[in-house]
Design a protein around this motif. Structure first.
Motif, PDB file in Angstrom:
ATOM      1  N   LEU A 170       0.869  -1.170   0.000  1.00 39.68           N
ATOM      2  CA  LEU A 170       0.000   0.000   0.000  1.00 39.68           C
ATOM      3  C   LEU A 170       0.904   1.217   0.000  1.00 39.68           C
ATOM      4  O   LEU A 170       1.862   1.267   0.770  1.00 39.68           O
ATOM      5  CB  LEU A 170      -0.880  -0.020   1.257  1.00 39.68           C
ATOM      6  N   LEU A 171       0.614   2.175  -0.868  1.00 39.74           N
ATOM      7  CA  LEU A 171       1.422   3.395  -0.905  1.00 39.74           C
ATOM      8  C   LEU A 171       0.876   4.436   0.051  1.00 39.74           C
ATOM      9  O   LEU A 171      -0.327   4.638   0.147  1.00 39.74           O
ATOM     10  CB  LEU A 171       1.465   3.970  -2.319  1.00 39.74           C
ATOM     11  N   LYS A 172       1.798   5.083   0.792  1.00 39.13           N
ATOM     12  CA  LYS A 172       1.456   6.196   1.674  1.00 39.13           C
ATOM     13  C   LYS A 172       1.885   7.483   0.974  1.00 39.13           C
ATOM     14  O   LYS A 172       2.883   7.469   0.270  1.00 39.13           O
ATOM     15  CB  LYS A 172       2.216   6.111   3.012  1.00 39.13           C
ATOM     16  N   PRO A 173       1.219   8.570   1.157  1.00 37.72           N
ATOM     17  CA  PRO A 173       0.002   8.697   1.946  1.00 37.72           C
ATOM     18  C   PRO A 173      -1.184   8.102   1.187  1.00 37.72           C
ATOM     19  O   PRO A 173      -1.225   8.117  -0.031  1.00 37.72           O
ATOM     20  CB  PRO A 173      -0.168  10.199   2.137  1.00 37.72           C
ATOM     21  N   PHE A 174      -2.121   7.582   1.934  1.00 38.65           N
ATOM     22  CA  PHE A 174      -3.315   6.999   1.335  1.00 38.65           C
ATOM     23  C   PHE A 174      -4.533   7.754   1.840  1.00 38.65           C
ATOM     24  O   PHE A 174      -4.479   8.439   2.857  1.00 38.65           O
ATOM     25  CB  PHE A 174      -3.441   5.513   1.680  1.00 38.65           C
ATOM     26  N   ASP A 175      -5.606   7.634   1.101  1.00 38.21           N
ATOM     27  CA  ASP A 175      -6.861   8.220   1.562  1.00 38.21           C
ATOM     28  C   ASP A 175      -7.805   7.091   1.972  1.00 38.21           C
ATOM     29  O   ASP A 175      -7.463   5.912   1.875  1.00 38.21           O
ATOM     30  CB  ASP A 175      -7.488   9.150   0.507  1.00 38.21           C
ATOM     31  N   ARG A 176      -8.966   7.448   2.410  1.00 34.00           N
ATOM     32  CA  ARG A 176      -9.954   6.476   2.906  1.00 34.00           C
ATOM     33  C   ARG A 176     -10.257   5.403   1.867  1.00 34.00           C
ATOM     34  O   ARG A 176     -10.218   4.215   2.149  1.00 34.00           O
ATOM     35  CB  ARG A 176     -11.229   7.219   3.299  1.00 34.00           C
ATOM     36  N   ALA A 177     -10.555   5.828   0.633  1.00 41.69           N
ATOM     37  CA  ALA A 177     -10.918   4.890  -0.428  1.00 41.69           C
ATOM     38  C   ALA A 177      -9.770   3.932  -0.742  1.00 41.69           C
ATOM     39  O   ALA A 177      -9.988   2.728  -0.925  1.00 41.69           O
ATOM     40  CB  ALA A 177     -11.344   5.644  -1.679  1.00 41.69           C
ATOM     41  N   GLN A 178      -8.550   4.448  -0.825  1.00 35.53           N
ATOM     42  CA  GLN A 178      -7.397   3.604  -1.139  1.00 35.53           C
ATOM     43  C   GLN A 178      -7.151   2.571  -0.053  1.00 35.53           C
ATOM     44  O   GLN A 178      -6.923   1.387  -0.345  1.00 35.53           O
ATOM     45  CB  GLN A 178      -6.142   4.461  -1.322  1.00 35.53           C
ATOM     46  N   LEU A 179      -7.192   2.988   1.202  1.00 41.98           N
ATOM     47  CA  LEU A 179      -6.939   2.063   2.308  1.00 41.98           C
ATOM     48  C   LEU A 179      -8.015   0.986   2.369  1.00 41.98           C
ATOM     49  O   LEU A 179      -7.709  -0.203   2.462  1.00 41.98           O
ATOM     50  CB  LEU A 179      -6.855   2.815   3.633  1.00 41.98           C
ATOM     51  N   LEU A 180      -9.268   1.383   2.304  1.00 43.70           N
ATOM     52  CA  LEU A 180     -10.353   0.404   2.374  1.00 43.70           C
ATOM     53  C   LEU A 180     -10.321  -0.559   1.187  1.00 43.70           C
ATOM     54  O   LEU A 180     -10.512  -1.764   1.354  1.00 43.70           O
ATOM     55  CB  LEU A 180     -11.711   1.104   2.440  1.00 43.70           C
ATOM     56  N   SER A 181     -10.067  -0.030   0.005  1.00 44.31           N
ATOM     57  CA  SER A 181     -10.019  -0.873  -1.192  1.00 44.31           C
ATOM     58  C   SER A 181      -8.910  -1.918  -1.089  1.00 44.31           C
ATOM     59  O   SER A 181      -9.141  -3.113  -1.314  1.00 44.31           O
ATOM     60  CB  SER A 181      -9.813   0.002  -2.436  1.00 44.31           C
ATOM     61  N   ARG A 182      -7.710  -1.487  -0.730  1.00 50.36           N
ATOM     62  CA  ARG A 182      -6.578  -2.420  -0.624  1.00 50.36           C
ATOM     63  C   ARG A 182      -6.835  -3.440   0.487  1.00 50.36           C
ATOM     64  O   ARG A 182      -6.628  -4.638   0.301  1.00 50.36           O
ATOM     65  CB  ARG A 182      -5.288  -1.668  -0.348  1.00 50.36           C
ATOM     66  N   PHE A 183      -7.310  -2.979   1.615  1.00 51.03           N
ATOM     67  CA  PHE A 183      -7.597  -3.857   2.747  1.00 51.03           C
ATOM     68  C   PHE A 183      -8.620  -4.926   2.350  1.00 51.03           C
ATOM     69  O   PHE A 183      -8.414  -6.110   2.593  1.00 51.03           O
ATOM     70  CB  PHE A 183      -8.116  -3.024   3.921  1.00 51.03           C
ATOM     71  N   GLU A 184      -9.698  -4.519   1.720  1.00 47.89           N
ATOM     72  CA  GLU A 184     -10.747  -5.454   1.335  1.00 47.89           C
ATOM     73  C   GLU A 184     -10.277  -6.431   0.263  1.00 47.89           C
ATOM     74  O   GLU A 184     -10.605  -7.610   0.305  1.00 47.89           O
ATOM     75  CB  GLU A 184     -12.006  -4.694   0.918  1.00 47.89           C
ATOM     76  N   GLN A 185      -9.503  -5.941  -0.729  1.00 46.82           N
ATOM     77  CA  GLN A 185      -8.996  -6.821  -1.784  1.00 46.82           C
ATOM     78  C   GLN A 185      -8.081  -7.897  -1.223  1.00 46.82           C
ATOM     79  O   GLN A 185      -8.221  -9.085  -1.535  1.00 46.82           O
ATOM     80  CB  GLN A 185      -8.212  -6.017  -2.820  1.00 46.82           C
ATOM     81  N   VAL A 186      -7.169  -7.500  -0.384  1.00 50.43           N
ATOM     82  CA  VAL A 186      -6.172  -8.432   0.146  1.00 50.43           C
ATOM     83  C   VAL A 186      -6.805  -9.422   1.109  1.00 50.43           C
ATOM     84  O   VAL A 186      -6.518 -10.613   1.058  1.00 50.43           O
ATOM     85  CB  VAL A 186      -5.000  -7.675   0.815  1.00 50.43           C
ATOM     86  N   THR A 187      -7.674  -8.953   1.983  1.00 53.15           N
ATOM     87  CA  THR A 187      -8.294  -9.868   2.935  1.00 53.15           C
ATOM     88  C   THR A 187      -9.269 -10.829   2.242  1.00 53.15           C
ATOM     89  O   THR A 187      -9.382 -11.976   2.628  1.00 53.15           O
ATOM     90  CB  THR A 187      -8.999  -9.113   4.080  1.00 53.15           C
ATOM     91  N   ALA A 188      -9.954 -10.360   1.185  1.00 53.75           N
ATOM     92  CA  ALA A 188     -10.853 -11.244   0.436  1.00 53.75           C
ATOM     93  C   ALA A 188     -10.060 -12.317  -0.305  1.00 53.75           C
ATOM     94  O   ALA A 188     -10.464 -13.484  -0.345  1.00 53.75           O
ATOM     95  CB  ALA A 188     -11.687 -10.435  -0.544  1.00 53.75           C
ATOM     96  N   ALA A 189      -8.925 -11.945  -0.863  1.00 55.91           N
ATOM     97  CA  ALA A 189      -8.092 -12.905  -1.592  1.00 55.91           C
ATOM     98  C   ALA A 189      -7.518 -13.959  -0.655  1.00 55.91           C
ATOM     99  O   ALA A 189      -7.320 -15.110  -1.045  1.00 55.91           O
ATOM    100  CB  ALA A 189      -6.965 -12.177  -2.320  1.00 55.91           C
ATOM    101  N   ALA A 190      -7.262 -13.579   0.588  1.00 53.18           N
ATOM    102  CA  ALA A 190      -6.680 -14.504   1.564  1.00 53.18           C
ATOM    103  C   ALA A 190      -7.722 -15.453   2.148  1.00 53.18           C
ATOM    104  O   ALA A 190      -7.370 -16.503   2.683  1.00 53.18           O
ATOM    105  CB  ALA A 190      -6.002 -13.737   2.683  1.00 53.18           C
ATOM    106  N   ALA A 191      -9.000 -15.081   2.045  1.00 54.17           N
ATOM    107  CA  ALA A 191     -10.062 -15.892   2.653  1.00 54.17           C
ATOM    108  C   ALA A 191     -10.348 -17.185   1.913  1.00 54.17           C
ATOM    109  O   ALA A 191      -9.964 -17.510   0.905  1.00 54.17           O
ATOM    110  CB  ALA A 191     -11.341 -15.075   2.731  1.00 54.17           C
TER     111      ALA A 191
END
Length: 119
Positions: free
Chosen positions: A98-119
């Motif tokens: 994840l690249l910093k600085p990030f905004d709300r949309a970027q953080l949530l999108s990356r978090f959801e993509q990665v956690t969904a792929a790991a599930a």
């Protein structure tokens, strides 16, 4: 879990990710994070690429060697795309970046993509 030396980044990340009733814990140092993981492993860890107290690869390897069976998703937060750092982190067991600085949309999108792929 958010592992970040900047209190501001930890606070903003916690506010964004915790808005959906996620339980978010934070650590200022990698050593503090490892101690917390030893007590109870989180599902996902966002760790800065340059922890203050140890090398990123050392942190990821120590995390991956912990006993207990839980294998958290590890996202490395980077200030710039550093291919050497990315490759070393990936080989040590990082899942994504994840690249910093990030905004709300970027953080949530990356978090959801990665956690969904790991599930």
């Amino acid at each position: 879990m958010i592992v970040e030396k900047s209190a501001v980044v930890r606070k903003v990340s916690k506010r964004i990710l915790g808005a959906d009733d996620r339980s978010i814990i934070e650590a200022e140092t990698a050593a503090e994070a490892l101690a917390m993981c030893d007590a109870q492993m989180p599902d996902t860890i966002i760790v800065e690429a340059d922890p203050a107290d140890m090398e990123l690869v050392e942190f990821i390897r120590a995390l991956r060697q912990m006993e207990g069976g839980a294998v958290p998703v590890v996202i490395v937060a980077m200030i710039e795309m550093d291919l050497v750092c990315m490759t070393k982190a990936k080989r040590a067991g990082a899942d994504d970046y994840l690249l910093k600085p990030f905004d709300r949309a970027q953080l949530l999108s990356r978090f959801e993509q990665v956690t969904a792929a790991a599930a």
